[in-house]
Design a protein around this motif. Structure first.
Motif, PDB file in Angstrom:
ATOM      1  N   UNK A  96      37.378  86.866  98.141  1.00 36.90           N
ATOM      2  CA  UNK A  96      36.906  86.301  99.412  1.00 36.90           C
ATOM      3  C   UNK A  96      35.671  85.439  99.196  1.00 36.90           C
ATOM      4  N   UNK A  97      34.749  85.926  98.361  1.00 34.36           N
ATOM      5  CA  UNK A  97      33.503  85.201  98.107  1.00 34.36           C
ATOM      6  C   UNK A  97      33.750  83.844  97.474  1.00 34.36           C
ATOM      7  N   UNK A  98      34.673  83.802  96.511  1.00 31.21           N
ATOM      8  CA  UNK A  98      34.909  82.568  95.749  1.00 31.21           C
ATOM      9  C   UNK A  98      36.100  81.759  96.262  1.00 31.21           C
ATOM     10  N   UNK A  99      36.659  82.219  97.372  1.00 31.29           N
ATOM     11  CA  UNK A  99      37.825  81.540  97.958  1.00 31.29           C
ATOM     12  C   UNK A  99      38.986  81.461  96.957  1.00 31.29           C
TER      13      UNK A  99
ATOM     14  N   UNK B 299      40.182  84.802  86.373  1.00 29.24           N
ATOM     15  CA  UNK B 299      40.326  83.440  86.913  1.00 29.24           C
ATOM     16  C   UNK B 299      39.662  82.450  85.965  1.00 29.24           C
ATOM     17  N   UNK B 300      40.258  81.261  85.892  1.00 26.69           N
ATOM     18  CA  UNK B 300      39.722  80.208  85.034  1.00 26.69           C
ATOM     19  C   UNK B 300      39.353  78.993  85.871  1.00 26.69           C
ATOM     20  N   UNK B 301      38.658  78.071  85.212  1.00 29.36           N
ATOM     21  CA  UNK B 301      38.313  76.776  85.818  1.00 29.36           C
ATOM     22  C   UNK B 301      37.571  76.932  87.137  1.00 29.36           C
ATOM     23  N   UNK B 302      36.559  77.804  87.153  1.00 25.34           N
ATOM     24  CA  UNK B 302      35.724  77.942  88.346  1.00 25.34           C
ATOM     25  C   UNK B 302      34.864  76.693  88.499  1.00 25.34           C
ATOM     26  N   UNK B 303      34.690  76.247  89.745  1.00 24.54           N
ATOM     27  CA  UNK B 303      33.863  75.068  89.979  1.00 24.54           C
ATOM     28  C   UNK B 303      32.399  75.464  90.156  1.00 24.54           C
ATOM     29  N   UNK B 304      31.534  74.474  90.277  1.00 30.75           N
ATOM     30  CA  UNK B 304      30.081  74.731  90.359  1.00 30.75           C
ATOM     31  C   UNK B 304      29.732  75.583  91.580  1.00 30.75           C
ATOM     32  N   UNK B 305      30.389  75.322  92.692  1.00 29.91           N
ATOM     33  CA  UNK B 305      30.102  76.082  93.912  1.00 29.91           C
ATOM     34  C   UNK B 305      30.467  77.549  93.729  1.00 29.91           C
ATOM     35  N   UNK B 306      31.618  77.818  93.117  1.00 27.70           N
ATOM     36  CA  UNK B 306      32.037  79.207  92.882  1.00 27.70           C
ATOM     37  C   UNK B 306      31.097  79.917  91.920  1.00 27.70           C
ATOM     38  N   UNK B 307      30.645  79.194  90.903  1.00 31.58           N
ATOM     39  CA  UNK B 307      29.704  79.781  89.939  1.00 31.58           C
ATOM     40  C   UNK B 307      28.401  80.147  90.634  1.00 31.58           C
ATOM     41  N   UNK B 308      27.900  79.250  91.489  1.00 37.85           N
ATOM     42  CA  UNK B 308      26.651  79.494  92.207  1.00 37.85           C
ATOM     43  C   UNK B 308      26.787  80.686  93.161  1.00 37.85           C
ATOM     44  N   UNK B 309      27.888  80.768  93.880  1.00 42.28           N
ATOM     45  CA  UNK B 309      28.117  81.879  94.817  1.00 42.28           C
ATOM     46  C   UNK B 309      28.132  83.208  94.097  1.00 42.28           C
ATOM     47  N   UNK B 310      28.792  83.244  92.930  1.00 44.57           N
ATOM     48  CA  UNK B 310      28.848  84.510  92.194  1.00 44.57           C
ATOM     49  C   UNK B 310      27.476  84.874  91.640  1.00 44.57           C
ATOM     50  N   UNK B 311      26.736  83.895  91.158  1.00 47.50           N
ATOM     51  CA  UNK B 311      25.417  84.164  90.572  1.00 47.50           C
ATOM     52  C   UNK B 311      24.498  84.844  91.583  1.00 47.50           C
ATOM     53  N   UNK B 312      24.555  84.400  92.820  1.00 49.70           N
ATOM     54  CA  UNK B 312      23.704  84.974  93.871  1.00 49.70           C
ATOM     55  C   UNK B 312      24.046  86.442  94.110  1.00 49.70           C
ATOM     56  N   UNK B 313      25.330  86.797  93.996  1.00 52.14           N
ATOM     57  CA  UNK B 313      25.781  88.157  94.335  1.00 52.14           C
ATOM     58  C   UNK B 313      26.132  88.993  93.112  1.00 52.14           C
ATOM     59  N   UNK B 314      25.843  88.524  91.922  1.00 50.52           N
ATOM     60  CA  UNK B 314      26.327  89.174  90.707  1.00 50.52           C
ATOM     61  C   UNK B 314      25.825  90.605  90.541  1.00 50.52           C
ATOM     62  N   UNK B 315      24.621  90.927  91.086  1.00 54.32           N
ATOM     63  CA  UNK B 315      24.070  92.279  90.940  1.00 54.32           C
ATOM     64  C   UNK B 315      24.952  93.317  91.613  1.00 54.32           C
TER      65      UNK B 315
END
Length: 603
Positions: free
Chosen positions: A104-107, A134-150
């Protein structure tokens, strides 16, 4: 006495109290002793190993997959850096719930990620070996995960390599695509790496062992919190081998537009070496969707496409060979003494079998008049070949066709179909009917129950160019700069070896003669030997073809096969256009364009 009894009773009471006080500690000590014995003696080795596994972790080092090039060293398939979502299951809790939340977070599609997880978690794997979700994550998906990675312990975004086909659809069926294996696929490759993708089709599958390399391992020490401490030992991975294909990318890309909006196949090969210079199956697909996509819907749309873009028509498609096999059947009739080059048959457009009032019609309504074998090939007389097939037994027809590779695999380094050369036993078993003379008659023009693949037709006509030598077709020219072997599969010996050249002369006249069925592709610069074909896919019975053709799917297939230049052919081209109707007008011009491009590109 009373005093003694008093003290004696008091001592007994205190003794009982002491015993009661001691029972519990003694029992606890006994349990501890038993557990100590269990941990150190009975199961000591087991728990020692578990403890060691919590501290010592074996990490998989994935090899770099080999690259693929064309015959001119143009890059066809590479490995590109990609951000991917990984999971180490041993460090995650409530994993399914977290996968859904991350989707849901990364669509991303939940069902896609869950399917990959559920399949990969069942496979053998080292402890703490990551699963790529999942492969080929875009910059937006990477940023969203980084914020919530904890929140998502055990999940991480890492940089990895994904397979990338440079020209996308151009060579889809030749190269194939990558995917996750099913359980029964693991035993097919000696280099299977759990959790990693394998070749599912095409060259990626056929040469998976050579391309995949060998996995390495790194033994690491972790602290109690799971953090890296040091590397204890390392066994490096061995990179996969590079492949050089015989495909000429420029020729391939030149020919592909001719198939736009059409279903069909093309094979172009060097007759003397068997090296494939171009191979087209239309429609096609983009292998990168499978190699790097995280969209189940995108993948399903390809699987559900009723045009069959995944199906390799060039090696798996089964088609009636139609008149393209008339030169071969002419050789059979000559070899069996049914006809010679001077035998004349009257072709009035129809052929009758004694006792059967139904006519076997030729494609030309009024017929071709007096016909010998050369004219029968040049003008494609059906009646002439009805007559010769009628005189040949099905056993002789079957035997001769199989010598040329029909009804069996060509041994090309790709998945392929066997095709079908029917006989009495086959018809009785599959159709439930006896073999009739009419079946042999239909076989005489490459119709009836006979089916062949484009690569089979190509190999069979190359036999004529090679004067009886059967050469194995191949797609890979070099493996890590080591040339693949030219392989002869045998030699067909005719009773009169001059018939090879005479049959070729007839095929030359198919193009050069004013009455030849492919006279429209005649060229003054070089000489082509070839044969047209129009494959009927629906029985006319009492219907006229004009009525049948109203349904485009019932229209005849268009075929042409030929090689050039004579006398030293460099290239053979086979073209099939499904429902194209005319081999002369539709298929032959495509082959001609291929010859023009290939034979004159260096001028």
């Amino acid at each position: 006495m009373k005093i003694k009894k008093f003290f004696s009773g008091k001592r007994d009471s205190e003794s009982r109290k002491l015993v009661l006080y001691l029972i519990l500690p003694i029992f606890i000590m006994f349990i501890v002793l038993l557990q100590t014995i269990n941990l150190t003696v009975i199961n000591g080795k087991k728990y020692e190993t578990q403890s060691e596994n919590n501290r010592i972790v074996s990490r998989t080092i994935y090899p770099t997959r080999g690259l693929i090039y064309d015959t001119e060293d143009k890059l066809l398939v590479e490995n590109i850096a990609s951000s991917q979502l990984n999971l180490i299951p041993e460090r995650s809790t409530d994993t399914l719930k977290k996968i859904k939340e991350i989707a849901d977070l990364l669509n991303l599609e939940k069902s896609f990620l869950l399917d990959i997880y559920e399949r990969q978690i069942k496979k053998p794997r080292y402890p703490f070996q990551p699963i790529t979700l999942a492969k080929s994550l875009n910059d937006e998906q990477i940023a969203l995960f980084s914020v919530s990675s904890e929140k998502y312990k055990g999940f991480s975004v890492e940089t990895g390599l994904v397979r990338s086909v440079v020209n996308k659809k151009s060579l889809a069926h030749v190269l194939g695509y990558m995917g996750y294996s099913e359980s029964n696929d693991e035993n097919k490759s000696s280099n299977f790496i759990s959790g990693n993708q394998i070749g599912i089709s095409g060259i990626e599958k056929t040469y998976h062992d050579q391309l995949s390399g060998k996995v390495g391992t790194r033994i690491e020490e972790k602290d109690v919190s799971g953090k890296f401490v040091r590397v204890l030992s390392e066994n490096n991975a061995e990179s996969g081998k590079d492949l050089k294909l015989s495909i000429d990318l420029d020729l391939q890309n030149f020919l592909i537009p001719f198939f736009e909006g059409q279903k069909g196949a093309l094979v172009a090969l060097e007759p003397k070496s068997g090296l494939i210079k171009a191979m087209i199956s239309s429609p096609a697909y983009d292998p990168n969707i499978f190699n790097s996509s995280s969209s189940l819907a995108e993948i399903q749309s390809i699987f559900n496409d009723d045009q069959g873009p995944l199906f390799n028509r060039a090696t798996m498609g089964n088609y009636p060979p139609a008149s393209t096999i008339k030169p071969i059947l002419g050789l059979a009739a000559l070899d069996e003494g049914i006809v010679d080059w001077n035998t004349i048959i009257q072709d009035d457009g129809e052929f009758y079998v004694e006792g059967d009032p139904r006519p076997y019609r030729g494609w030309k309504e009024d017929g071709h008049g007096k016909v010998d074998l050369e004219k029968a090939i040049v003008e494609s007389s059906d009646v002439y070949f009805y007559s010769t097939a009628y005189d040949l037994t099905i056993k002789k027809l079957e035997s001769f066709l199989k010598k040329f590779g029909f009804g069996g695999k060509t041994n090309i380094d790709a998945e392929e179909s066997n095709g079908l050369v029917p006989n009495e036993k086959w018809k009785l078993g599959y159709i439930g009917e006896f073999w009739f003379k009419g079946d042999s008659i239909n076989l005489g023009i490459g119709q009836g129950y006979m089916l062949s693949t484009p690569i089979q037709i190509s190999q069979s006509i190359a036999v004529i160019a090679n004067r009886g030598e059967i050469i194995k077709p191949r797609l890979v020219e070099e493996i890590d700069e080591s040339p693949t072997e030219l392989k002869s599969l045998g030699k067909i010996n005719l009773k009169d070896e001059t018939n090879w050249e005479k049959i070729e002369k007839s095929m030359i006249e198919v193009i050069n003669s004013p009455n030849g069925t492919a006279n429209n592709i005649k060229d003054s610069r070089y000489v082509i030997a070839g044969k047209t074909g129009t494959a009927q896919i629906k029985s006319y019975e009492d219907q006229e073809y004009e009525d049948i053709r109203e349904n485009p799917f019932f229209r005849d297939h268009a075929l042409f096969v030929g090689y050039a230049p004579i006398p030293n052919p460099e290239l053979l081209i086979l073209v099939i256009i499904e429902n194209g109707e005319s081999g002369s007008r539709v298929a032959a011009p495509i082959a001609k364009a291929g010859f023009d491009y290939y034979l004159t590109k260096n001028e």
